[in-house]
Write a protein that holds these residues in place. Sequence first.
Motif, PDB file in Angstrom:
ATOM      1  N   ASN A 167       0.807  -1.227   0.000  1.00 34.10           N
ATOM      2  CA  ASN A 167       0.000   0.000   0.000  1.00 34.10           C
ATOM      3  C   ASN A 167       0.838   1.275   0.000  1.00 34.10           C
ATOM      4  OD1 ASN A 167       0.936  -0.036   2.600  1.00 34.10           O
ATOM      5  ND2 ASN A 167      -1.068   0.023   3.586  1.00 34.10           N
ATOM      6  N   THR A 168       2.156   1.139   0.160  1.00 26.84           N
ATOM      7  CA  THR A 168       3.034   2.299   0.067  1.00 26.84           C
ATOM      8  C   THR A 168       3.862   2.291  -1.219  1.00 26.84           C
ATOM      9  OG1 THR A 168       4.616   1.082   1.440  1.00 26.84           O
ATOM     10  CG2 THR A 168       3.219   2.703   2.547  1.00 26.84           C
ATOM     11  N   GLY A 169       3.516   1.374  -2.122  1.00 25.89           N
ATOM     12  CA  GLY A 169       4.207   1.330  -3.405  1.00 25.89           C
ATOM     13  C   GLY A 169       5.575   0.690  -3.334  1.00 25.89           C
ATOM     14  N   GLY A 170       5.728  -0.292  -2.425  1.00 28.11           N
ATOM     15  CA  GLY A 170       7.017  -0.937  -2.275  1.00 28.11           C
ATOM     16  C   GLY A 170       7.261  -2.035  -3.290  1.00 28.11           C
ATOM     17  N   GLY A 171       8.391  -2.703  -3.131  1.00 27.48           N
ATOM     18  CA  GLY A 171       8.784  -3.770  -4.038  1.00 27.48           C
ATOM     19  C   GLY A 171      10.028  -3.414  -4.824  1.00 27.48           C
ATOM     20  N   TYR A 172      10.784  -4.436  -5.200  1.00 27.67           N
ATOM     21  CA  TYR A 172      12.052  -4.219  -5.903  1.00 27.67           C
ATOM     22  C   TYR A 172      11.847  -3.611  -7.283  1.00 27.67           C
ATOM     23  CZ  TYR A 172      16.852  -5.128  -7.403  1.00 27.67           C
ATOM     24  OH  TYR A 172      18.146  -4.984  -7.853  1.00 27.67           O
ATOM     25  N   LEU A 173      10.795  -4.026  -7.978  1.00 20.20           N
ATOM     26  CA  LEU A 173      10.574  -3.520  -9.326  1.00 20.20           C
ATOM     27  C   LEU A 173      10.322  -2.015  -9.325  1.00 20.20           C
ATOM     28  CD1 LEU A 173      10.189  -3.850 -12.360  1.00 20.20           C
ATOM     29  CD2 LEU A 173       7.838  -4.606 -11.924  1.00 20.20           C
ATOM     30  N   LEU A 174       9.406  -1.570  -8.495  1.00 15.86           N
ATOM     31  CA  LEU A 174       9.100  -0.139  -8.423  1.00 15.86           C
ATOM     32  C   LEU A 174      10.252   0.671  -7.838  1.00 15.86           C
ATOM     33  CD1 LEU A 174       5.366  -0.068  -7.276  1.00 15.86           C
ATOM     34  CD2 LEU A 174       6.291   1.232  -9.184  1.00 15.86           C
ATOM     35  N   SER A 175      10.983   0.084  -6.901  1.00 17.09           N
ATOM     36  CA  SER A 175      12.008   0.835  -6.178  1.00 17.09           C
ATOM     37  C   SER A 175      13.360   0.851  -6.883  1.00 17.09           C
ATOM     38  CB  SER A 175      12.198   0.255  -4.770  1.00 17.09           C
ATOM     39  OG  SER A 175      10.993   0.273  -4.041  1.00 17.09           O
ATOM     40  N   VAL A 176      13.722  -0.243  -7.540  1.00 15.01           N
ATOM     41  CA  VAL A 176      15.078  -0.378  -8.070  1.00 15.01           C
ATOM     42  C   VAL A 176      15.098  -0.740  -9.558  1.00 15.01           C
ATOM     43  CG1 VAL A 176      17.305  -1.527  -7.792  1.00 15.01           C
ATOM     44  CG2 VAL A 176      15.869  -1.121  -5.777  1.00 15.01           C
ATOM     45  N   ALA A 177      14.449  -1.851  -9.905  1.00 13.94           N
ATOM     46  CA  ALA A 177      14.553  -2.361 -11.279  1.00 13.94           C
ATOM     47  C   ALA A 177      13.899  -1.446 -12.306  1.00 13.94           C
ATOM     48  CB  ALA A 177      13.941  -3.760 -11.367  1.00 13.94           C
ATOM     49  N   VAL A 178      13.074  -0.506 -11.864  1.00 12.94           N
ATOM     50  CA  VAL A 178      12.463   0.452 -12.787  1.00 12.94           C
ATOM     51  C   VAL A 178      13.524   1.221 -13.573  1.00 12.94           C
ATOM     52  CG1 VAL A 178      12.275   2.255 -11.013  1.00 12.94           C
ATOM     53  CG2 VAL A 178      10.744   2.294 -12.984  1.00 12.94           C
ATOM     54  N   HIS A 179      14.724   1.383 -12.994  1.00 13.05           N
ATOM     55  CA  HIS A 179      15.807   2.063 -13.712  1.00 13.05           C
ATOM     56  C   HIS A 179      16.195   1.300 -14.981  1.00 13.05           C
ATOM     57  CE1 HIS A 179      16.887   5.426 -11.199  1.00 13.05           C
ATOM     58  NE2 HIS A 179      17.017   4.664 -10.121  1.00 13.05           N
ATOM     59  N   GLN A 180      16.330  -0.025 -14.869  1.00 19.45           N
ATOM     60  CA  GLN A 180      16.738  -0.813 -16.031  1.00 19.45           C
ATOM     61  C   GLN A 180      15.600  -0.989 -17.025  1.00 19.45           C
ATOM     62  OE1 GLN A 180      19.850  -0.285 -15.807  1.00 19.45           O
ATOM     63  NE2 GLN A 180      20.556  -2.357 -16.243  1.00 19.45           N
ATOM     64  N   LEU A 181      14.373  -1.015 -16.536  1.00 17.85           N
ATOM     65  CA  LEU A 181      13.224  -1.018 -17.438  1.00 17.85           C
ATOM     66  C   LEU A 181      13.200   0.273 -18.238  1.00 17.85           C
ATOM     67  CD1 LEU A 181      10.633  -2.505 -18.343  1.00 17.85           C
ATOM     68  CD2 LEU A 181       9.420  -1.259 -16.540  1.00 17.85           C
ATOM     69  N   ASP A 182      13.474   1.376 -17.572  1.00 16.67           N
ATOM     70  CA  ASP A 182      13.541   2.678 -18.240  1.00 16.67           C
ATOM     71  C   ASP A 182      14.625   2.674 -19.311  1.00 16.67           C
ATOM     72  OD1 ASP A 182      12.927   5.795 -18.074  1.00 16.67           O
ATOM     73  OD2 ASP A 182      15.099   5.559 -18.123  1.00 16.67           O
ATOM     74  N   LEU A 183      15.765   2.057 -19.002  1.00 19.40           N
ATOM     75  CA  LEU A 183      16.866   2.006 -19.972  1.00 19.40           C
ATOM     76  C   LEU A 183      16.427   1.317 -21.253  1.00 19.40           C
ATOM     77  CD1 LEU A 183      20.574   1.142 -19.356  1.00 19.40           C
ATOM     78  CD2 LEU A 183      19.277  -0.185 -21.016  1.00 19.40           C
ATOM     79  N   LEU A 184      15.753   0.183 -21.137  1.00 13.80           N
ATOM     80  CA  LEU A 184      15.297  -0.538 -22.326  1.00 13.80           C
ATOM     81  C   LEU A 184      14.301   0.297 -23.124  1.00 13.80           C
ATOM     82  CD1 LEU A 184      14.811  -4.115 -20.822  1.00 13.80           C
ATOM     83  CD2 LEU A 184      16.644  -3.365 -22.352  1.00 13.80           C
ATOM     84  N   CYS A 185      13.367   0.935 -22.422  1.00 20.29           N
ATOM     85  CA  CYS A 185      12.354   1.746 -23.106  1.00 20.29           C
ATOM     86  C   CYS A 185      12.969   2.968 -23.774  1.00 20.29           C
ATOM     87  CB  CYS A 185      11.276   2.176 -22.106  1.00 20.29           C
ATOM     88  SG  CYS A 185      10.230   0.828 -21.500  1.00 20.29           S
ATOM     89  N   ALA A 186      14.035   3.500 -23.195  1.00 21.91           N
ATOM     90  CA  ALA A 186      14.649   4.714 -23.727  1.00 21.91           C
ATOM     91  C   ALA A 186      15.587   4.432 -24.898  1.00 21.91           C
ATOM     92  CB  ALA A 186      15.412   5.436 -22.622  1.00 21.91           C
ATOM     93  N   LEU A 187      16.228   3.259 -24.928  1.00 24.69           N
ATOM     94  CA  LEU A 187      17.248   2.999 -25.935  1.00 24.69           C
ATOM     95  C   LEU A 187      16.756   2.219 -27.150  1.00 24.69           C
ATOM     96  CD1 LEU A 187      20.459   2.200 -23.840  1.00 24.69           C
ATOM     97  CD2 LEU A 187      19.828   4.336 -24.981  1.00 24.69           C
ATOM     98  N   ILE A 188      15.705   1.429 -26.985  1.00 22.39           N
ATOM     99  CA  ILE A 188      15.195   0.663 -28.130  1.00 22.39           C
ATOM    100  C   ILE A 188      14.222   1.551 -28.914  1.00 22.39           C
ATOM    101  CG2 ILE A 188      13.831  -1.347 -28.824  1.00 22.39           C
ATOM    102  CD1 ILE A 188      15.045  -2.829 -26.465  1.00 22.39           C
ATOM    103  N   PRO A 189      14.486   1.790 -30.205  1.00 18.37           N
ATOM    104  CA  PRO A 189      13.768   2.822 -30.963  1.00 18.37           C
ATOM    105  C   PRO A 189      12.411   2.389 -31.523  1.00 18.37           C
ATOM    106  CG  PRO A 189      15.446   1.843 -32.332  1.00 18.37           C
ATOM    107  CD  PRO A 189      15.587   1.192 -30.986  1.00 18.37           C
ATOM    108  N   SER A 190      11.607   1.715 -30.729  1.00 22.12           N
ATOM    109  CA  SER A 190      10.210   1.460 -31.069  1.00 22.12           C
ATOM    110  C   SER A 190       9.462   1.218 -29.763  1.00 22.12           C
ATOM    111  CB  SER A 190      10.062   0.276 -32.030  1.00 22.12           C
ATOM    112  OG  SER A 190      10.525  -0.930 -31.448  1.00 22.12           O
ATOM    113  N   ARG A 191       8.152   1.140 -29.833  1.00 26.16           N
ATOM    114  CA  ARG A 191       7.341   1.056 -28.623  1.00 26.16           C
ATOM    115  C   ARG A 191       7.099  -0.389 -28.213  1.00 26.16           C
ATOM    116  NH1 ARG A 191       6.235   6.047 -26.157  1.00 26.16           N
ATOM    117  NH2 ARG A 191       4.193   5.306 -25.463  1.00 26.16           N
ATOM    118  N   VAL A 192       7.014  -0.585 -26.898  1.00 30.61           N
ATOM    119  CA  VAL A 192       6.630  -1.890 -26.383  1.00 30.61           C
ATOM    120  C   VAL A 192       5.168  -2.143 -26.729  1.00 30.61           C
ATOM    121  CG1 VAL A 192       6.287  -3.280 -24.312  1.00 30.61           C
ATOM    122  CG2 VAL A 192       8.293  -1.800 -24.492  1.00 30.61           C
ATOM    123  N   ARG A 193       4.872  -3.321 -27.290  1.00 36.99           N
ATOM    124  CA  ARG A 193       3.503  -3.664 -27.658  1.00 36.99           C
ATOM    125  C   ARG A 193       2.996  -4.914 -26.949  1.00 36.99           C
ATOM    126  NH1 ARG A 193       2.293   0.988 -28.460  1.00 36.99           N
ATOM    127  NH2 ARG A 193       2.592   1.988 -30.491  1.00 36.99           N
ATOM    128  N   GLY A 194       3.881  -5.634 -26.257  1.00 37.96           N
ATOM    129  CA  GLY A 194       3.461  -6.818 -25.529  1.00 37.96           C
ATOM    130  C   GLY A 194       4.379  -7.074 -24.350  1.00 37.96           C
TER     131      GLY A 194
END
Length: 336
Positions: A167-194
């Motif tokens: 309920n406070t938005g915890g978890g490793y994905l939201l707190s830490v791994a979101v950085h690497q998810l952001d990297l993939l979304c920022a560097l791959i030149p098309s949109r995620v569709r699945g």
Amino acid sequence: MISIGIIGAGNFSVKHIEAIRKLPSLRLKAICRRDPLALNHQKKTYGVEGYTDYKELLEDPTIDAVLIATPHHLHATIAITAAGAGKHILLEKPMASTWEDCLAINDACEKNNVKLMLGQVAQFSPAFVAAKKYLEAGELGVIHMARATSVSFWKHAERQDWHLTKNTGGGYLLSVAVHQLDLLCALIPSRVRGVYAMISNRFHRDEVDDGGIIILKFSDGQQASLHFSGFQNGVNQVDAELYGANGIIKISHSQGTYLGKNQKWELLPESYTENWMADALESEWKDFARAIELNRQPKVSGEHGLYVMEVLFAALTSSVSGKEVALPINFKSNSN
């Protein structure tokens, strides 16, 4: 000069303060934190005004912009109030703990004509900047696949209780791994569709996640994976690789970016710095200041933030359903 207020001046805020004080275009005016003893110490240390109530800080007409670095579930309420007060916002990641809150934050900033920048500091590391420059020049050729890894010690000394509850938005994905998810979304030149994901809490058995695998399918055919885990005992590994027709790019914020060709690795120029976090934070604040001064979108805009968070919440949805989730998607009221 742009006057800055910090809302949520915890341990990491010291690094932000050091970056702010290096830039002549910025001035730290005030800080807000709920611990009165710690607040008093910071007031004396940095010679700034201090508040225990963020609303009082936002009432100061001389403050132009705020850094919001509070627990994740508080982001929306504070950011929407700050936007209503006409303050530009540098919002620490993740954008918010629910999809509805992310949308509300972005809408409030657009409605009140204030700049919204997400604190994805890794996008400002020399390693990331060098990789992006190389990719945009087309030197790697068509990108076919990518892999990102976010593996680190989860319950270290600075881990807070709110990182460990849903309920406070915890978890490793939201707190830490979101950085690497952001990297993939920022560097791959098309949109995620699945998105297909398997997310669990195998290491600690808390109510929040501490590991998982996310598979991303992009509109131009690229495929990518994110492997993350917050271990109990191990060695930190945070890096990414992009596989193109003409070689491989390997990105490590702490070690630099390497180009792999002809069975050899070569360090890209200007991709390594001894203290990447300090340099990246300074660049992040510099970009935020320029966005305000030039009335342009910051590098990590609210629009980009929504894209990343839609992918993240799709992953959480997929993990629960056991099915691939197609994007774009209309999330129900409780996305996670």
